[in-house]
Design a protein around this motif. Structure first.
Motif, mmCIF file in Angstrom:
data_model
loop_
_atom_site.group_PDB
_atom_site.id
_atom_site.type_symbol
_atom_site.label_atom_id
_atom_site.label_comp_id
_atom_site.label_asym_id
_atom_site.label_seq_id
_atom_site.Cartn_x
_atom_site.Cartn_y
_atom_site.Cartn_z
ATOM 1 N N ARG A 101 10.440 10.518 -5.849
ATOM 2 C CA ARG A 101 11.539 11.265 -6.486
ATOM 3 C C ARG A 101 12.628 11.595 -5.468
ATOM 4 N NH1 ARG A 101 7.754 15.265 -10.052
ATOM 5 N NH2 ARG A 101 7.315 13.787 -11.723
ATOM 6 N N PHE A 102 12.226 12.007 -4.260
ATOM 7 C CA PHE A 102 13.189 12.314 -3.208
ATOM 8 C C PHE A 102 14.025 11.080 -2.882
ATOM 9 C CE2 PHE A 102 14.297 12.141 1.287
ATOM 10 C CZ PHE A 102 15.053 13.284 1.417
ATOM 11 N N GLN A 103 13.378 9.930 -2.735
ATOM 12 C CA GLN A 103 14.104 8.698 -2.416
ATOM 13 C C GLN A 103 15.060 8.320 -3.537
ATOM 14 O OE1 GLN A 103 10.725 6.147 -1.622
ATOM 15 N NE2 GLN A 103 11.055 6.308 0.587
ATOM 16 N N ALA A 151 0.838 -1.206 0.000
ATOM 17 C CA ALA A 151 0.000 0.000 0.000
ATOM 18 C C ALA A 151 0.870 1.253 0.000
ATOM 19 C CB ALA A 151 -0.926 -0.005 1.206
ATOM 20 N N VAL A 152 1.972 1.243 0.753
ATOM 21 C CA VAL A 152 2.892 2.393 0.753
ATOM 22 C C VAL A 152 3.467 2.595 -0.634
ATOM 23 C CG1 VAL A 152 5.107 3.240 1.613
ATOM 24 C CG2 VAL A 152 3.457 2.243 3.195
ATOM 25 N N ALA A 189 2.274 6.079 -2.247
ATOM 26 C CA ALA A 189 3.258 7.118 -1.914
ATOM 27 C C ALA A 189 3.178 8.261 -2.923
ATOM 28 C CB ALA A 189 4.659 6.529 -1.918
ATOM 29 N N PRO A 190 3.235 9.484 -2.424
ATOM 30 C CA PRO A 190 3.225 10.633 -3.345
ATOM 31 C C PRO A 190 4.437 10.589 -4.272
ATOM 32 C CG PRO A 190 2.982 11.350 -1.060
ATOM 33 C CD PRO A 190 3.305 9.882 -1.035
#
Length: 60
Positions: A29-31, A18-19, A23-24
């Motif tokens: 992109r940040f990760q 689900a994450v 996830a937005p």
């Protein structure tokens, strides 16, 4: 992070999925960008939180 959680079976797999699904895009992109920096060069969570909180204080 979801890969680590999956390997350690934390939390149940359905929640990890689900994450990944919900996830937005900005978080993903940040990760992806953070992944480029070697672990040894990344700030600790404590340092990151201090920087984050300092910015929050400045904005107030």
């Amino acid at each position: 992070m979801t890969d680590f959680s999956h390997e350690k079976q934390l939390p149940p797999e359905a929640e990890i999925d689900a994450v990944r699904r919900d996830a937005p895009l900005e978080l993903i992109r940040f990760q992806d960008a953070a992944r480029i920096v070697p672990l040894s060069e990344r700030p600790t969570m404590e340092a990151w939180l201090e920087t984050f909180n300092a910015g929050e204080t400045e904005a107030a």
